[in-house]
Design an enzyme around this catalytic site. Structure first.
Site, PDB file in Angstrom:
ATOM      1  N   HIS A  72       0.846  -1.199   0.000  1.00  0.00           N
ATOM      2  CA  HIS A  72       0.000   0.000   0.000  1.00  0.00           C
ATOM      3  C   HIS A  72       0.878   1.244   0.000  1.00  0.00           C
ATOM      4  CE1 HIS A  72      -4.141  -1.603   1.500  1.00  0.00           C
ATOM      5  NE2 HIS A  72      -3.631  -2.341   0.525  1.00  0.00           N
ATOM      6  N   TYR A 200      -9.501   5.602   7.046  1.00  0.00           N
ATOM      7  CA  TYR A 200      -9.687   6.023   8.443  1.00  0.00           C
ATOM      8  C   TYR A 200     -10.708   7.158   8.419  1.00  0.00           C
ATOM      9  CZ  TYR A 200      -5.270   3.604   9.542  1.00  0.00           C
ATOM     10  OH  TYR A 200      -4.296   2.664   9.703  1.00  0.00           O
ATOM     11  N   PRO A 292      -4.538   0.923  18.707  1.00  0.00           N
ATOM     12  CA  PRO A 292      -4.292   0.318  17.392  1.00  0.00           C
ATOM     13  C   PRO A 292      -4.379   1.293  16.215  1.00  0.00           C
ATOM     14  CG  PRO A 292      -6.459  -0.279  18.205  1.00  0.00           C
ATOM     15  CD  PRO A 292      -5.775   0.443  19.314  1.00  0.00           C
ATOM     16  N   LYS A 296       0.894   0.359  15.269  1.00  0.00           N
ATOM     17  CA  LYS A 296       2.303   0.380  15.669  1.00  0.00           C
ATOM     18  C   LYS A 296       2.686  -0.744  16.632  1.00  0.00           C
ATOM     19  CE  LYS A 296       3.505   3.698  13.123  1.00  0.00           C
ATOM     20  NZ  LYS A 296       4.185   3.254  11.890  1.00  0.00           N
ATOM     21  N   TYR A 384       3.669   7.036   9.765  1.00  0.00           N
ATOM     22  CA  TYR A 384       2.819   5.884   9.450  1.00  0.00           C
ATOM     23  C   TYR A 384       3.636   4.746   8.834  1.00  0.00           C
ATOM     24  CZ  TYR A 384      -1.382   3.293   8.167  1.00  0.00           C
ATOM     25  OH  TYR A 384      -2.358   2.318   8.074  1.00  0.00           O
TER      26      TYR A 384
END
Ligand code: APR
Ligand code: PHB
Length: 389
Positions: A72, A200, A292, A296, A384
């Site tokens: 991704h 998200y 979550p 990480k 990220y």
């Protein structure tokens, strides 16, 4: 029995450390309190940073990950009617790999078994002795039969509820914790993911996340009350609520189906310092927990393993304790940055019960700044995809 490194815990941290050590002729024994099937039955996030991918390659366990994982190069962020993409490739030139933690663990078990790795399952009453001496040992029992392992080092990879952290005296430990006032209701369904990348969403009804395991296995979450219960949610109720929280474009094409797993996870931030006491070294969830949101948990366990593995190699190959002596400080430096990012992303994307109108305005301004600012998006992308080890 005798070994060089006694590893408490047969989750991702313990398995990865054991396999990496094995690759360099360093012996270890893993003590796991559950069965292998129980460990593999846990449903966990599947966003792998490149650092973990490289460690799996070094451990000789990355073939399936490369064959079945999804690369991704971005993720979608949604708030109100706005939807925008964080482009990892553009900002940092590094992707993430979507590959379930269960599969990472399965691959590591397969590698340990193929290498004749020593793993004791169903162990009970593990006690670490003499961690503050040069000759630690571990006692435990299996089926009531007492056992003892003498070793050079103990790796505490036994998660948040393990014994390792508590072996460090309370007057030595400093613990930091934040409990979030909500949970995540998660559903696994044998349906195609609603989008080719993760979504998200911060909606007026609360947070939602659209994720996946593979082309026919999707993972969805919605923020819920800490007092909620999965039994309160029929599949249909879950799907209808999810549709209300994600962008219309995806809500209109969401493929729903029966849930094959439905559970609620609480969210917490937790760190214990130091991560070393004498010859005991804590790795992964034994030392720290993240909400979550930033995915990480596994990735920070991986960086702990990286630092400890190299420290142990230096000790055995070059008779140097420098890597071990700097382990805790180096691991914590990265842990705290992962804790910060996870806290920031959680604060950005969730509706808080005590949020005032002003707080909400700040949150929306934060999201608008992230949507409009290249610098803000680059900073998010760096965190990220994973900060350097
Ligand atoms: N004795 C032996 N084994 C134990 C004990 C004990 N006293 N206590 C716990 N364990 C085992 C658990 O059964 C589990 O299999 O230790 C293992 C710890 O594994 P995890 O909790 O998965 O922790 P870790 O290996 O650090 O992996 C971190 O897993 O929990 C997720 O979100 C977390 O993604 C992160 C990753
Ligand atoms: C998941 O797929 O379970 C997942 C993905 C990303 C997250 C959290 C969980 O941030």
């Amino acid at each position: 029995m005798r070994t060089q490194v006694a590893i408490i815990g047969g989750g991702p941290s313990g398995l990865l450390l054991s396999q990496l050590l094995h690759k360099h002729g360093i012996q270890s024994i893993i003590l796991e309190r559950k069965t292998k099937d129980y460990v593999l039955g846990r449903i966990r996030a599947g966003v792998l940073e490149q650092g973990l991918v490289r460690l799996m390659e070094e451990a000789g366990c990355a073939d399936r990950l490369h064959a079945e994982g999804f690369t991704h190069e971005g993720t979608l962020i949604s708030y109100g009617k706005e939807v925008f993409r964080i482009d990892f490739a553009k900002h940092v030139g590094t992707p993430v790999v979507i590959y379930g933690q269960t599969e990472v663990t399965r691959d590591l078990y397969a590698a340990r078994e193929a290498s004749g790795g020593q793993i004791e399952f169903n162990v009970e009453d593990v006690v670490i002795h003499g961690a503050d001496t040069d000759a630690p040992h571990v006692t435990y029992n299996i089926g009531g039969e007492p056992k003892r392992i003498t070793c050079d080092f103990v790796a505490g990879c036994d998660g948040f509820h393990g014994v390792s952290r508590k072996t460090i005296p309370e007057n030595v430990r400093q613990e930091y914790e934040k409990i979030y006032p909500f949970g995540w209701l998660g559903v696994l369904s044998e349906t195609p993911p609603v989008n080719h990348e993760l979504i998200y969403s911060n909606s007026p009804r609360g947070f939602a996340l659209c994720s996946m395991r593979h082309a026919q296995l999707s993972r969805y979450y919605i923020q819920c009350s800490l007092n909620d219960d999965p039994q309160n949610w029929t599949d249909n109720a879950f799907w209808e609520e999810l549709k209300r929280r994600i962008p219309d474009e995806q809500a209109d094409v969401l493929v729903t189906g029966p849930s094959i797993e439905k559970s609620i996870a609480p969210l917490r931030s937790f760190v214990t310092e130091p991560m070393r006491w004498g010859r005991l070294f804590l790795c992964g969830d034994a030392a720290h927990i993240v909400p979550p949101t930033g995915a990480k948990g596994l990735n920070t366990a991986a960086s702990d393993v990286h630092y400890l593995y190299h420290g142990l190699r230096e000790f055995y190959e070059r008779n140097s304790s420098d890597g071990l002596d700097t382990y805790s400080a180096r691991a914590l430096a990265r842990v705290w940055k992962a804790e910060r990012f996870s806290w920031w992303f959680t604060s950005l994307m969730h509706r808080f019960p005590e949020q005032t109108p002003f707080d909400l305005k700040m949150q929306m301004a934060d999201l608008e700044f992230l949507r409009e600012s290249t610098a803000a998006q680059k900073a998010m992308a760096e965190n990220y995809v994973g900060l350097p080890y």
